[in-house]
Design a protein around this motif. Structure first.
Motif, PDB file in Angstrom:
ATOM      1  N   ALA B  64      56.524  46.416  37.167  1.00 36.64           N
ATOM      2  CA  ALA B  64      55.580  45.432  36.624  1.00 36.64           C
ATOM      3  C   ALA B  64      55.398  44.288  37.622  1.00 36.64           C
ATOM      4  N   LEU B  65      54.172  43.811  37.764  1.00 36.23           N
ATOM      5  CA  LEU B  65      53.910  42.735  38.720  1.00 36.23           C
ATOM      6  C   LEU B  65      53.308  41.514  38.028  1.00 36.23           C
ATOM      7  N   PRO B  66      53.837  40.335  38.352  1.00 32.99           N
ATOM      8  CA  PRO B  66      53.324  39.095  37.746  1.00 32.99           C
ATOM      9  C   PRO B  66      52.023  38.640  38.393  1.00 32.99           C
ATOM     10  N   VAL B  67      51.155  37.978  37.622  1.00 32.40           N
ATOM     11  CA  VAL B  67      49.975  37.300  38.170  1.00 32.40           C
ATOM     12  C   VAL B  67      49.917  35.910  37.540  1.00 32.40           C
ATOM     13  N   VAL B  68      49.694  34.888  38.370  1.00 33.59           N
ATOM     14  CA  VAL B  68      49.778  33.500  37.903  1.00 33.59           C
ATOM     15  C   VAL B  68      48.597  33.148  36.995  1.00 33.59           C
ATOM     16  N   ASN B  69      48.904  32.447  35.914  1.00 34.35           N
ATOM     17  CA  ASN B  69      47.924  31.952  34.954  1.00 34.35           C
ATOM     18  C   ASN B  69      47.240  30.705  35.538  1.00 34.35           C
ATOM     19  N   ARG B  70      45.948  30.805  35.794  1.00 28.23           N
ATOM     20  CA  ARG B  70      45.223  29.696  36.418  1.00 28.23           C
ATOM     21  C   ARG B  70      45.283  28.415  35.562  1.00 28.23           C
ATOM     22  N   ALA B  71      45.162  28.577  34.252  1.00 34.97           N
ATOM     23  CA  ALA B  71      45.162  27.402  33.367  1.00 34.97           C
ATOM     24  C   ALA B  71      46.495  26.654  33.448  1.00 34.97           C
ATOM     25  N   ALA B  72      47.592  27.394  33.643  1.00 35.23           N
ATOM     26  CA  ALA B  72      48.906  26.748  33.737  1.00 35.23           C
ATOM     27  C   ALA B  72      48.998  25.919  35.014  1.00 35.23           C
ATOM     28  N   VAL B  73      48.438  26.442  36.104  1.00 38.49           N
ATOM     29  CA  VAL B  73      48.454  25.685  37.366  1.00 38.49           C
ATOM     30  C   VAL B  73      47.598  24.427  37.224  1.00 38.49           C
ATOM     31  N   GLU B  74      46.471  24.559  36.535  1.00 41.52           N
ATOM     32  CA  GLU B  74      45.613  23.384  36.340  1.00 41.52           C
ATOM     33  C   GLU B  74      46.335  22.317  35.520  1.00 41.52           C
ATOM     34  N   SER B  75      47.040  22.757  34.475  1.00 37.62           N
ATOM     35  CA  SER B  75      47.800  21.788  33.672  1.00 37.62           C
ATOM     36  C   SER B  75      48.874  21.118  34.516  1.00 37.62           C
ATOM     37  N   ALA B  76      49.546  21.903  35.354  1.00 35.78           N
ATOM     38  CA  ALA B  76      50.606  21.343  36.205  1.00 35.78           C
ATOM     39  C   ALA B  76      50.033  20.287  37.146  1.00 35.78           C
ATOM     40  N   ILE B  77      48.882  20.576  37.724  1.00 34.09           N
ATOM     41  CA  ILE B  77      48.261  19.616  38.647  1.00 34.09           C
ATOM     42  C   ILE B  77      47.828  18.360  37.894  1.00 34.09           C
ATOM     43  N   ARG B  78      47.248  18.550  36.700  1.00 34.80           N
ATOM     44  CA  ARG B  78      46.815  17.378  35.928  1.00 34.80           C
ATOM     45  C   ARG B  78      47.996  16.501  35.537  1.00 34.80           C
ATOM     46  N   ILE B  79      49.127  17.149  35.167  1.00 34.03           N
ATOM     47  CA  ILE B  79      50.335  16.378  34.843  1.00 34.03           C
ATOM     48  C   ILE B  79      50.782  15.601  36.081  1.00 34.03           C
ATOM     49  N   GLY B  80      50.799  16.277  37.230  1.00 32.93           N
ATOM     50  CA  GLY B  80      51.195  15.614  38.472  1.00 32.93           C
ATOM     51  C   GLY B  80      50.310  14.410  38.775  1.00 32.93           C
TER      52      GLY B  80
END
Lengths: 103, 504
Positions: B64-80
């Motif tokens: 099984a291979l992971p693929v990053v959730n774009r919305a999670a990265v956007e939330s992380a950047i907004r929090i930052g």
């Protein structure tokens, strides 16, 4: 544990074995210490040819920002998820007593 | 709240502060409210049947291979960005390797030396209005672990358990870890600063809309690091990390307890042991967990199944443009607009009402009505249910709609409360409740005239009094009409009709 510091010690192998939950006897410690030395020596040669301006590589494919939209996809049923488990109970994976660590 | 003086080893709080300087550090884990997990499309809903929100990726099945959730990265950047951090232009995920069955992969995918956000700050307001700036070290992305249930043994705890049961629904839920730098110089206010920081962070994350921030459900969790230095020495002491701190009040209690406990150890000549401790909610104390130095060999290495994340300047700026008015900006604006005193403002903030009122006003409601609903009727409902105001199942938009319906005369205040009750009971949006419960004001004059005529005919003596000029007698007729229409008539209009029809 850098490669150019010379021989990897038995103590280091014993530590790695413990972290990996492997039972390794005294004789095997000697064997693995020698073998790991050879492997680290081979990898260390990369350092001889890579100049300072060449960044370390962690991935073979030169890509970045590979994303997936935040959309749900069907996964496994509980029955499917547990079908490969040696033991299950109440819809959960059953695992042996966990010792030592607590998170 | 200080421990009883007779308990051996604990030092009186005043003496702790006199002899030591506390140094705080706080790690907060927050679960994002994305639809799906960090690396796979499984749902993230709280409370589902065990192991029904899993797939080969989050179960760590071979291939099984992971693929990053774009919305999670956007939330992380907004929090930052909201925490005034720099956003890393390039960074990788790493594997944190450990043997513990809460991650079926035997590692947690995290960020190690390349976090997405670094070097920020958050200004935190204390109860008396003093502002403390808390420096942020980093915020990084990772995934949550599964949930363990320890079976057997007396305590339900891990020690003495015969076996454990694992539910991996939570494994892989996007998690952001926010770590402060050391917070020195807080002296006797250390416990209060810790609570105020976690409160401010919760309010910030809530306004960003990135998380449910429910400490009671574990979607926000705080770990508190504390050490003591001999007063004014500048020499750092050994720190402990206290986990299982599940409410804002517990954050304050845990810091206070660790201060008195560590001071006891130090004054006794002993060293403070560097370890993870667990907060016990019932007693307000901490107990030792595992020792740090043996557990921290996680052999991090870059995750080979994922490619780096390299947010472009344009993407970061686009996300900066989506930041809402932040809580402290909103407070400043609202204070001026509503002409509040410092004290009134603080009361609204402490009641957890300010942001809700402001959000209700943003939905178009007048501030007076919005304030009135949240601090009286809704505050009572929250109190009765034993939940925080924000946890009530009614949104500022719902409240604004109810206010609008009252203003337009479609609801009376009494009916409006019934509509709110319906929304709180899960019957849907205000308009749905009005329709389903048949609560709209009877504004059809025809129906009202019939009711008024019937009431007048039913009480001819009262009708005569009105005709004789005793206008105040009309109240009895209005009352009868209101009763006949089950309170769904506009009393003012009924009164007008009574005076009109009595001479008809």
């Amino acid at each position: 544990m850098s490669a150019d510091s010379g021989a990897i010690t038995r103590a280091e192998v014993a530590h790695l074995a413990r972290l990996a939950r492997l039972a390794v006897n005294d004789q095997e410690l000697d064997v693995f210490a020698d073998q790991l030395d050879v492997i680290l020596g081979a990898v260390a040669r990369v350092g001889e040819v890579a100049a300072d301006d060449i960044p370390p590589t962690s991935h073979a494919v030169p890509l970045s920002n590979v994303f997936r939209p935040d959309e749900r996809r069907a996964g496994l049923t509980q029955e499917q998820a547990l079908s490969g488990a040696p033991a299950a109970e109440e819809g959960r994976f059953r695992v042996p007593q966990i010792l030592g660590e607590e998170e | 709240m200080s421990a009883p003086a007779s308990t051996p080893g604990l030092v009186d709080y005043d003496e702790v502060v006199e002899r030591f300087d506390p140094v705080l550090g706080i790690e907060v884990h927050v679960e994002l409210n994305t639809n799906t997990k960090m690396f796979c499309g499984c749902p993230t809903d709280f409370g589902a049947e065990p192991n029904t929100q899993v797939c080969p990726v989050c179960l760590g099945l071979p291939g099984a291979l992971p693929v990053v959730n774009r919305a999670a990265v956007e939330s992380a950047i907004r929090i930052g960005l909201a925490l005034n951090c720099s956003i890393a232009p390039w960074g990788r995920f790493a594997r944190k390797n450990y043997f513990y069955p809460d991650m079926p992969k035997n590692f947690q995918t995290s960020q190690y030396d390349e976090p997405i956000a670094v070097n920020g700050w958050l200004d935190v307001e204390l109860d008396d209005g003093e502002v403390v700036r808390v420096e942020i070290e980093r915020a990084h992305m990772e995934e949550d672990t599964g949930k363990s249930l320890h079976v057997g043994g007396a305590t339900g705890r891990i020690h003495g358990a015969e076996y454990s049961l694992l539910d991996y629904n939570r494994a892989g839920v996007p998690l952001i870890e926010i770590v402060t730098k050391m917070i020195p110089g807080t002296r006797e206010r250390a416990p209060e600063v810790a609570r105020a920081y976690v409160t401010a962070l919760r309010d910030l994350l809530r306004s960003l809309g990135v998380s449910d921030v429910r400490m009671d459900q574990g979607s926000m969790r705080a770990d508190v690091n504390l050490s003591l230095s001999p007063r004014d020495s500048g020499v750092l002491g050994t720190r402990t990390e206290t986990k299982n701190v599940n409410s804002l009040r517990s954050v304050e209690r845990a810091v206070r307890y660790e201060m008195t406990r560590q001071a006891g150890v130090l004054l006794d000549g002993g060293p403070v042991v560097q370890e993870t401790r667990h907060f016990e909610e019932a007693s307000g104390t901490t107990r030792p967990g595992r020792r740090k130095e043996t557990a921290e060999d996680y052999r991090y290495f870059p995750e080979p199944d994922l490619v780096p994340i390299a947010p472009s300047q344009e993407w970061v700026e686009e996300l900066r443009g989506t930041l809402p008015e932040l809580p402290w900006e909103r407070r400043k604006r609202v204070k001026a607009e509503w002409d509040l005193s410092d004290e009134e403002l603080r009361d609204l903030v402490n009641a957890g009402a300010l942001d809700l009122i402001a959000a209700t006003v943003a939905e178009g409601a007048p501030s007076g009505e919005a304030r009135s609903w949240w601090v009286s009727y809704l505050a009572q409902q929250a109190n009765t249910r034993g939940v925080e105001l924000a946890a009530l199942p009614i949104s500022p938009a719902d409240v604004a709609r109810v206010i609008e319906l009252v203003a337009s005369g479609e609801l009376t205040n009494k009916l409006a409360r019934q509509v709110v009750d319906g929304v709180l009971a899960g019957e849907g949006a205000p308009d749905d409740v009005v329709k389903a419960r048949g609560l709209a004001v009877v504004s059809d004059d025809g129906a009202l005239i019939t009711a008024v005529d019937e009431a007048l005919a039913g009480q001819p003596d009262v009708a005569q009094k009105i005709r004789d000029g005793k206008v105040q007698a009309a109240g009895a007729i209005v009352g009868a009409v209101m009763k006949a229409t089950k309170g769904q008539a506009d009393a003012k209009r009924v009164r007008e009709l009574v005076l009109e029809r009595v001479n008809a």
